[in-house]
Design a protein around this motif. Sequence first.
Motif, PDB file in Angstrom:
ATOM      1  N   CYS A   1     -15.322 -85.595  12.796  1.00  0.00           N
ATOM      2  CA  CYS A   1     -14.822 -85.977  14.126  1.00  0.00           C
ATOM      3  C   CYS A   1     -14.319 -87.415  14.136  1.00  0.00           C
TER       4      CYS A   1
ATOM      5  N   TRP B   1     -23.378 -93.015   7.963  1.00  0.00           N
ATOM      6  CA  TRP B   1     -22.303 -92.623   8.874  1.00  0.00           C
ATOM      7  C   TRP B   1     -21.776 -93.845   9.617  1.00  0.00           C
TER       8      TRP B   1
ATOM      9  N   ASP C   1     -24.461 -83.872  11.933  1.00  0.00           N
ATOM     10  CA  ASP C   1     -23.223 -83.335  12.499  1.00  0.00           C
ATOM     11  C   ASP C   1     -23.153 -83.663  13.977  1.00  0.00           C
ATOM     12  N   VAL C   2     -21.937 -83.767  14.462  1.00  0.00           N
ATOM     13  CA  VAL C   2     -21.690 -84.234  15.824  1.00  0.00           C
ATOM     14  C   VAL C   2     -22.232 -83.267  16.860  1.00  0.00           C
ATOM     15  N   HIS C   3     -22.048 -81.970  16.644  1.00  0.00           N
ATOM     16  CA  HIS C   3     -22.435 -81.002  17.667  1.00  0.00           C
ATOM     17  C   HIS C   3     -23.952 -80.932  17.837  1.00  0.00           C
TER      18      HIS C   3
ATOM     19  N   VAL D   1     -22.248 -93.708  20.684  1.00  0.00           N
ATOM     20  CA  VAL D   1     -21.218 -93.036  19.889  1.00  0.00           C
ATOM     21  C   VAL D   1     -19.840 -93.605  20.228  1.00  0.00           C
TER      22      VAL D   1
ATOM     23  N   PHE E   1     -16.112 -89.250  21.600  1.00  0.00           N
ATOM     24  CA  PHE E   1     -17.118 -88.186  21.526  1.00  0.00           C
ATOM     25  C   PHE E   1     -17.432 -87.637  22.913  1.00  0.00           C
TER      26      PHE E   1
END
Length: 295
Positions: free
Chosen positions: A100, A199, A224-226, A241, A245
């Motif tokens: 992302c 990250w 992971d973003v989700h 973030v 996002f």
Amino acid sequence: MELRHLQHFVAVAEDQHFTRAAERLMVSQSGLSASIRALERELQTPLFVRTTRRVTLTEAGRALLGEAERILAGVRAAHDAVAAVQGVLRGTLSLGAEQCIGGVDVAGLLAAFRRCHPDVEIRLRQAGSEAIADEVAAGRLDLAFAIRTRRDSDQLRSVPLSSEPMTVLCHPSHPLALAGAVTPEELGGEAFVDFHPDWGPRRITDEVFAAACVRRTVALEVNDVHSLLDLVGEGLGVAVVPRHFAHKRAALTALPVKGTGETVYETVAMLPPPQATSPAARALMELLERPDQQG
């Protein structure tokens, strides 16, 4: 020193196993072992510690690995350069990207690249910004889209793509949701959902809180973003973030972060030095500069 010896050495180092490396290279195990012994004789030192289950690099082997990877990357780039002069872009485009990432539509960009250069094989690796920066510097990736994590060097250069502020995400029922904007000091007692330390967003958030001399607790660490958005959505913590996002989960409350000075989330394209940049990487960057490919 033969190139095939270096190719065999790198394969064994990656797989930590002679049988698996031989299968991947489609050579006999005895031939692979003989190739490694020949390289060790030439260098007059063992390159691997061999056990019944796996092989590991010696100190000399670790020293050779980075150089071997750069040599092989240079050879691939030379082949690709000759093909480009002949009017055909061939070979492999090895791309790294943090998940992302802001400033570039990676999927759309690769689709456009495939349409323009169908003979180039595309390989994509997702990882944290620090890890893929190492991969580009070592010659294992042609380029990467990531967060700026270090200064440019003789092995790595950065092309700015975009920048944006950091944002706090929280559940709408959280006490901070009505604050309008928050400072690092006001977040000090919160439980955080965050990414692994290499990250880009995690590194920037750590810098923000370190600069404010505020300790924070990362209670839930994800890759992971989700998952991060799901956990915040369940009220299990807050997250700091990049601003974009927030568009992925409209139900969450997004709050500006005050008092962070000039700290921003800066997306860059990471590339090797110009003379070592592959024709495929240059072609991808040319596509990226087109107005219709801006993320």
